[in-house]
Design a protein around this motif. Sequence first.
Motif, PDB file in Angstrom:
ATOM      1  N   ARG A 334      81.866  24.349  45.948  1.00  0.00           N
ATOM      2  CA  ARG A 334      80.845  25.035  45.167  1.00  0.00           C
ATOM      3  C   ARG A 334      79.859  24.070  44.533  1.00  0.00           C
ATOM      4  NH1 ARG A 334      83.297  27.451  39.947  1.00  0.00           N
ATOM      5  NH2 ARG A 334      83.106  25.248  39.413  1.00  0.00           N
ATOM      6  N   ASP A 335      80.360  22.969  43.974  1.00  0.00           N
ATOM      7  CA  ASP A 335      79.520  22.015  43.249  1.00  0.00           C
ATOM      8  C   ASP A 335      80.012  20.598  43.470  1.00  0.00           C
ATOM      9  OD1 ASP A 335      77.554  23.544  41.436  1.00  0.00           O
ATOM     10  OD2 ASP A 335      79.457  24.519  40.953  1.00  0.00           O
ATOM     11  N   VAL A 336      79.108  19.665  43.323  1.00  0.00           N
ATOM     12  CA  VAL A 336      79.449  18.241  43.280  1.00  0.00           C
ATOM     13  C   VAL A 336      78.830  17.673  42.014  1.00  0.00           C
ATOM     14  CG1 VAL A 336      79.212  15.994  44.381  1.00  0.00           C
ATOM     15  CG2 VAL A 336      79.544  18.035  45.800  1.00  0.00           C
ATOM     16  N   PHE A 337      79.670  17.225  41.087  1.00  0.00           N
ATOM     17  CA  PHE A 337      79.199  16.676  39.819  1.00  0.00           C
ATOM     18  C   PHE A 337      79.287  15.148  39.883  1.00  0.00           C
ATOM     19  CE2 PHE A 337      80.971  20.878  38.655  1.00  0.00           C
ATOM     20  CZ  PHE A 337      79.800  21.473  38.195  1.00  0.00           C
ATOM     21  N   LEU A 338      78.183  14.494  39.619  1.00  0.00           N
ATOM     22  CA  LEU A 338      78.072  13.047  39.773  1.00  0.00           C
ATOM     23  C   LEU A 338      77.729  12.407  38.430  1.00  0.00           C
ATOM     24  CD1 LEU A 338      77.842  10.499  41.622  1.00  0.00           C
ATOM     25  CD2 LEU A 338      75.456  11.178  42.027  1.00  0.00           C
ATOM     26  N   PRO A 370      73.925  16.348  37.855  1.00  0.00           N
ATOM     27  CA  PRO A 370      74.440  15.436  36.820  1.00  0.00           C
ATOM     28  C   PRO A 370      75.658  16.033  36.117  1.00  0.00           C
ATOM     29  CG  PRO A 370      72.062  15.670  36.647  1.00  0.00           C
ATOM     30  CD  PRO A 370      72.518  16.725  37.600  1.00  0.00           C
ATOM     31  N   ALA A 371      76.695  15.232  36.002  1.00  0.00           N
ATOM     32  CA  ALA A 371      77.902  15.667  35.305  1.00  0.00           C
ATOM     33  C   ALA A 371      77.655  15.708  33.800  1.00  0.00           C
ATOM     34  CB  ALA A 371      79.056  14.731  35.625  1.00  0.00           C
ATOM     35  N   PRO A 425      89.064   6.487  37.381  1.00  0.00           N
ATOM     36  CA  PRO A 425      89.671   7.773  37.734  1.00  0.00           C
ATOM     37  C   PRO A 425      89.609   8.801  36.609  1.00  0.00           C
ATOM     38  CG  PRO A 425      91.038   5.974  38.523  1.00  0.00           C
ATOM     39  CD  PRO A 425      89.989   5.362  37.644  1.00  0.00           C
ATOM     40  N   SER A 426      89.888   8.372  35.393  1.00  0.00           N
ATOM     41  CA  SER A 426      89.862   9.316  34.273  1.00  0.00           C
ATOM     42  C   SER A 426      88.450   9.788  33.968  1.00  0.00           C
ATOM     43  CB  SER A 426      90.488   8.678  33.030  1.00  0.00           C
ATOM     44  OG  SER A 426      91.858   8.419  33.236  1.00  0.00           O
ATOM     45  N   ASP A 427      87.471   8.898  34.083  1.00  0.00           N
ATOM     46  CA  ASP A 427      86.083   9.306  33.881  1.00  0.00           C
ATOM     47  C   ASP A 427      85.677  10.355  34.912  1.00  0.00           C
ATOM     48  OD1 ASP A 427      85.319   7.916  31.616  1.00  0.00           O
ATOM     49  OD2 ASP A 427      84.729   6.133  32.719  1.00  0.00           O
ATOM     50  N   ALA A 428      86.049  10.135  36.171  1.00  0.00           N
ATOM     51  CA  ALA A 428      85.700  11.093  37.218  1.00  0.00           C
ATOM     52  C   ALA A 428      86.359  12.444  36.973  1.00  0.00           C
ATOM     53  CB  ALA A 428      86.119  10.547  38.588  1.00  0.00           C
ATOM     54  N   ALA A 429      87.621  12.434  36.556  1.00  0.00           N
ATOM     55  CA  ALA A 429      88.306  13.693  36.257  1.00  0.00           C
ATOM     56  C   ALA A 429      87.651  14.400  35.079  1.00  0.00           C
ATOM     57  CB  ALA A 429      89.783  13.428  35.973  1.00  0.00           C
ATOM     58  N   ARG A 430      87.245  13.618  34.075  1.00  0.00           N
ATOM     59  CA  ARG A 430      86.564  14.210  32.913  1.00  0.00           C
ATOM     60  C   ARG A 430      85.267  14.897  33.337  1.00  0.00           C
ATOM     61  NH1 ARG A 430      82.672  11.789  29.901  1.00  0.00           N
ATOM     62  NH2 ARG A 430      83.260   9.701  30.642  1.00  0.00           N
ATOM     63  N   TYR A 431      84.507  14.251  34.199  1.00  0.00           N
ATOM     64  CA  TYR A 431      83.287  14.879  34.700  1.00  0.00           C
ATOM     65  C   TYR A 431      83.605  16.225  35.351  1.00  0.00           C
ATOM     66  CZ  TYR A 431      80.925  10.331  34.202  1.00  0.00           C
ATOM     67  OH  TYR A 431      80.382   9.163  33.718  1.00  0.00           O
ATOM     68  N   SER A 435      82.310  19.497  33.273  1.00  0.00           N
ATOM     69  CA  SER A 435      81.118  20.069  33.893  1.00  0.00           C
ATOM     70  C   SER A 435      81.347  21.482  34.402  1.00  0.00           C
ATOM     71  CB  SER A 435      80.651  19.184  35.062  1.00  0.00           C
ATOM     72  OG  SER A 435      80.371  17.879  34.629  1.00  0.00           O
ATOM     73  N   ALA A 436      82.590  21.813  34.733  1.00  0.00           N
ATOM     74  CA  ALA A 436      82.868  23.116  35.337  1.00  0.00           C
ATOM     75  C   ALA A 436      83.472  24.112  34.361  1.00  0.00           C
ATOM     76  CB  ALA A 436      83.807  22.940  36.536  1.00  0.00           C
ATOM     77  N   LEU A 437      84.077  23.615  33.276  1.00  0.00           N
ATOM     78  CA  LEU A 437      84.805  24.502  32.361  1.00  0.00           C
ATOM     79  C   LEU A 437      84.279  24.355  30.951  1.00  0.00           C
ATOM     80  CD1 LEU A 437      88.414  23.637  33.554  1.00  0.00           C
ATOM     81  CD2 LEU A 437      86.909  25.430  34.446  1.00  0.00           C
ATOM     82  N   GLU A 438      84.629  25.322  30.130  1.00  0.00           N
ATOM     83  CA  GLU A 438      84.326  25.247  28.708  1.00  0.00           C
ATOM     84  C   GLU A 438      85.582  25.576  27.936  1.00  0.00           C
ATOM     85  OE1 GLU A 438      81.112  27.518  27.320  1.00  0.00           O
ATOM     86  OE2 GLU A 438      79.598  26.486  28.504  1.00  0.00           O
TER      87      GLU A 438
END
Length: 488
Positions: A334-338, A370-371, A425-431, A435-438
């Motif tokens: 659905r999305d790619v957050f970078l 953008p993430a 890895p943790s930064d990427a997971a955080r993005y 970015s997808a949830l609230e």
Amino acid sequence: MGIKSDKPRAKKRSCKISDFYEPFPRQKEFHDSAAKYRLFGGAAGPGKTKALLYEAIYQAHKHAGVDTLLLRRTYPELEASLITYFRRDVPRELYDKYNEAKHTVSWLNGSTTRFAYCDSESDVYRYQGAEYLFIGVDELTHFTLKQWQFLTSRNRCRLKAARPCMAGATNPGNIGHAWVKALWVDRVPAPGMDRPDQYDASEYEFIHATIRDNPLFKDDAQYHKTLGQLPEPLRRAFLDGEWDVYAGQYFDIFAAGRHTVRPEQVQLDPWTPRWISIDWGFEHPSAVYWHATRSDGVVVTYREFVQNRLSPRMLAAAIAERSVDRLGRAERIRDVFLSPDAFAQRTADASISEQLGDGLATAGLPRPTPADNDRVGGWMLMYQALECDHWLIAENCPRLIENLPTLTRDPANVEDVLKCDGDDPSDAARYGLKSALEPGRAPADVLAAERVTAVDPTSRAIWLRKFSAEESRRVAPVVPRRWRPRGW
């Protein structure tokens, strides 16, 4: 052990190290180790600092005219530990002089031991051009991997008979916990190493010691009681020397048995909402994660790819190659957050994001957006998701599983995570999660899935797409159009 000098001076007194220092069994094991890189301790009270000091003295007396170096992170720490031990315990008859201004001991055989510190990251460059037969670092986890790696380049000696070596003494925790644990405890390349293929586990030895290994304190009931009354992370680190939990740990609730899942147990349906998050890097690795939201609202991070020195187009090809299910069918991403910095950085005529987007689009994947880089909000969301069992990580994401428990709180902002080598890895997971949830609200796809009653896969996919669009309009925050998540 007697003092041996290649060129004894006439004024040398009859003094032996063994006259004033008799190592405990664990300390002797440390001194006798033949490993190039040694780590001693892991808990409070086993005599780590004293052992490190006398190892420098041993090394300085093996050969005449060599230099040794002892380090702490700050000068107050240096003065309160290594220098204090030297002034208190080392007899004046053993050395020629001590330079108070330079904090350097001149031994009777012409060798030296320098007491020094590295207050800032760049302070290690003070020693560029120098060579030390032995380098000892007290409280090694206070140092960064880059500092340690630079110091290894200073560990050399012009004498052919000499054998350069280094050692550290430390408790678990602080900014260097992850890389120290990796190299000595887990015996694997450290997160952030530029050349992990050069890691040789045979060069490293960890001599684990606790207060129970110190005859002076092992029966001290009051000291044991003091350590036993510390908060749980401190108690387990200082009393037992455990490396899986420590003071300052951010994700102190993370437990592999609770928050991880076997890959074959993920079992995602073809219509399950999925998205990708990326922390871009070149010299530092790019970290990529694939996420999905199950019908019960649980987010599963089910795939990882971490590698450095990939161009944007090479990274896009690697992502496309891996974005397939177990049957080899292309996943509907659905999305790619970078990471936002990739939208500003440029190589050649296009930004990183544009080059990566071109490669993804060619493979039928969404261009990156953008993430959300709200660090504090992102870490808190991840913590809450773990606390409520709303986030699972597949076991085929080992870098993320290893990295999360090593993150520590930033002393300057305890709500944030302290940045460190290997946190990609943790930064990427955080993005991906931020970015997808609230927090406090289920994503639109979860709400849509709850409304779908059809069992047939085709019908279910059709209705899920319809309801997802409706829920997105209802719950989506007001954001600029170009940041809005892509629909199905």
